[in-house]
Design an enzyme around this catalytic site. Structure first.
Site, PDB file in Angstrom:
ATOM      1  N   LYS A  32       0.843  -1.201   0.000  1.00 39.73           N
ATOM      2  CA  LYS A  32       0.000   0.000   0.000  1.00 39.73           C
ATOM      3  C   LYS A  32       0.878   1.250   0.000  1.00 39.73           C
ATOM      4  CE  LYS A  32      -4.018   1.780   2.585  1.00 39.73           C
ATOM      5  NZ  LYS A  32      -4.909   1.505   3.745  1.00 39.73           N
ATOM      6  N   SER A 107      -9.711   1.425   2.669  1.00 45.55           N
ATOM      7  CA  SER A 107      -8.913   2.275   1.797  1.00 45.55           C
ATOM      8  C   SER A 107      -7.857   1.513   0.990  1.00 45.55           C
ATOM      9  CB  SER A 107      -8.202   3.344   2.637  1.00 45.55           C
ATOM     10  OG  SER A 107      -7.305   2.744   3.573  1.00 45.55           O
ATOM     11  N   SER A 131     -10.149  -1.048   6.610  1.00 40.75           N
ATOM     12  CA  SER A 131      -9.515  -0.806   5.318  1.00 40.75           C
ATOM     13  C   SER A 131      -8.884  -2.029   4.665  1.00 40.75           C
ATOM     14  CB  SER A 131      -8.458   0.300   5.445  1.00 40.75           C
ATOM     15  OG  SER A 131      -9.081   1.538   5.696  1.00 40.75           O
TER      16      SER A 131
END
Length: 400
Positions: A32, A107, A131
Site C-alpha cells: 500500500k 482504503s 480498510s
C-alpha cells in the site's frame, strides 16, 4: 486508464532481493502506498506528499523482504486512507474484478485488486476502521486485521495512531496467517491458544443490511451449524455502550494533528471529501478528545474482561459492493461510507483482531467477519481456518 494501471500509484516495481530460501520465497507482495519502500516516494495516495524518496523500508516491508518476498507496489488507496470505499480522484480507482461497475472498497483498494486479479499473492495494507476487511469482502478475499501492537507501524503514514493496524489480504486464511507470523515475528509466539465461543450480537451489525447480505449471512450461519459449529445469538450491553462513542473523532483529530503541520488543509490538491473529514477535527477540543479516549479505554477494559474468549460473528459489510454511480453525490458518499465502515470499525475501537472470510451465494460475494479480543490472533486464525472450507463449499442451485 486500464484497471491494472489504476491498481498502482506508479508503474509497478518488483524487487526480488529477498532471501531465496525464506518462508515467502517466490511470493509477490504488493505494498500500500502508505508504506515507505527504500528508493521510492511515499505518496499515501495524495499528490501533496512524496516529494522525496524514502531512505529505508518501513519495518513491515523490511520483514517481508527478509522472509524472501518479492516486493511489488505501491498500490493505490483512498487519499490518506480516509474512507472505506476506495475512491481516489488523483490516481484513478481500481475496478472491482468481481463486479466491474462497482467500487473495490478501501482504503486498501489497489491491494485488494492486486490479489484478486493475480498480480500479487499477498497485499500489505493498513486497517483503521476496516480498510483491509472491506475491500476483502467486496473482492472475494480474506482480509486480516491483527491486534494493533503485533505489527510495527514505523515507516507507515498514519491516519489515526489510536486505531491504525498493519495487516494483510490474500486468497485464504493460511496465507494471511503466514504473512502475519512474519510481520509479528517477535510477538505472536507469546500468544496462547484459546477456545473461542462464537456469538452473533443481536443488537449490532445486523440492521440496515442489503436483502442479499441478510439472506447470505443467515445461509452461512445455517451451513456452519449443520457442520457442528456452535453459534449463539445474544443481545450484549457492550454494543450499546459502543454506540455512544463518537468514533469519528479518532481519525479526524489525529489526522489533523499529524498532517496539519505538513501541508495546508486548504490545499486545492486535497480531495474535498478528505479535507472535510480532517477539518472536522477542528471542532473537537483537547478536553473533549481526552474524554473520548477515556471512554474508549473503559470500553476496552470492559470488553477484555467480559468477552476474553468470545468471537463476534457478523457480516463484514452491511451492503454489497456499491456501484460507482451511487457515490456521485456527497450525501450518498457519506451515507455509504459510514455503512461500509460500521461493522468493521468495532474491532479497531476495542483494540481487537478481526478477519473477513469470503462467502459466495447465488451470484453474490460477501464477507463473514470474526472479531476477537486483543492478543487472540492465533486462536482467531485457527477458528477461521476451520470455518473457511465450510463456507467455500458449493451452494445448492437457487433461483432467487
Amino acid at each position: 486508464m486500464s484497471n491494472q494501471d489504476s491498481v498502482f500509484i506508479r508503474r509497478p516495481f518488483i524487487d526480488i532481493s529477498g532471501q531465496q530460501n525464506g518462508p515467502l520465497s517466490g511470493a509477490i507482495v504488493s505494498v500500500k502506498a502508505t508504506f515507505d519502500v527504500a528508493g521510492y516516494p511515499t505518496t499515501a495516495g495524495t499528490q501533496i506528499l512524496g516529494a522525496q524518496c524514502a531512505e529505508n523500508d518501513a519495518e513491515a516491508v523490511a520483514r517481508l523482504r527478509a522472509a524472501g518476498a518479492s516486493i511489488m507496489g505501491h498500490t493505490n488507496m483512498t487519499e490518506l486512507a480516509y474512507s472505506g470505499v476506495g475512491l481516489n480522484p488523483h490516481y484513478g480507482t481500481p475496478v472491482n474484478p468481481l463486479a466491474p461497475n462497482c467500487i473495490p472498497g478501501g482504503s486498501t483498494s489497489g491491494g485488494a485488486v492486486s490479489v484478486a486479479t493475480g498480480l500479487a499473492d499477498i497485499a500489505l495494507g493498513t486497517d483503521t476502521g476496516g480498510s483491509l476487511r472491506i475491500p476483502a469482502a467486496f473482492c472475494g478475499l480474506t482480509g486480516f486485521k491483527p491486534s494493533q501492537a503485533s505489527v510495527p507501524r514505523s515507516g507507515c503514514a498514519p491516519l489515526s495512531q489510536s486505531l491504525d493496524s498493519v495487516g494483510v489480504m490474500a486468497n485464504n486464511v493460511e496465507t494471511c496467517e503466514l504473512g502475519w507470523q512474519i510481520l509479528a515475528s517477535d510477538w505472536c509466539s507469546d500468544q496462547r491458544d484459546a477456545d473461542l465461543t462464537i456469538v452473533v450480537p443481536e443488537n449490532f451489525g445486523l440492521d440496515q443490511l442489503d436483502d442479499e447480505i441478510a439472506k447470505g449471512f443467515e445461509e452461512a450461519l445455517e451451513r456452519l451449524k449443520k457442520h457442528g459449529i456452535r453459534i449463539e445469538r445474544q443481545t450484549l450491553p457492550l454494543f450499546d455502550d459502543y454506540k455512544t462513542l463518537p468514533v469519528w473523532q479518532f481519525s479526524a483529530v489525529e489526522s489533523r494533528r499529524h498532517y496539519g503541520p505538513l501541508f495546508s488543509l486548504e490545499d486545492e490538491r486535497l480531495d474535498p471529501r478528505v479535507r472535510q473529514r480532517i477539518k472536522r477535527g477542528e471542532s473537537v477540543s483537547d478536553q473533549t478528545f481526552n474524554d473520548t479516549c477515556a471512554q474508549r479505554a473503559a470500553l476496552i477494559e470492559h470488553s477484555q474482561a467480559d468477552y476474553a474468549d468470545t468471537v463476534f460473528m457478523m457480516p463484514t459489510v452491511a451492503c454489497l459492493a456499491p456501484k460507482f454511480e451511487e457515490l456521485e453525490s456527497d450525501e450518498e458518499f457519506d451515507r455509504i461510507n459510514l455503512l461500509c465502515l460500521r461493522n468493521t470499525t468495532f474491532a479497531n475501537v476495542i483494540d481487537g483482531c478481526s478477519i473477513s472470510l469470503p462467502y459466495q451465494f447465488n451470484s453474490h460475494t460477501m464477507g463473514i467477519m470474526l472479531t476477537a479480543m486483543n492478543g487472540k490472533d492465533r486462536s482467531l486464525l485457527a477458528l477461521a481456518r476451520a470455518i473457511q472450507p465450510l463456507l467455500a463449499e458449493a451452494s445448492p442451485c437457487s433461483n432467487d
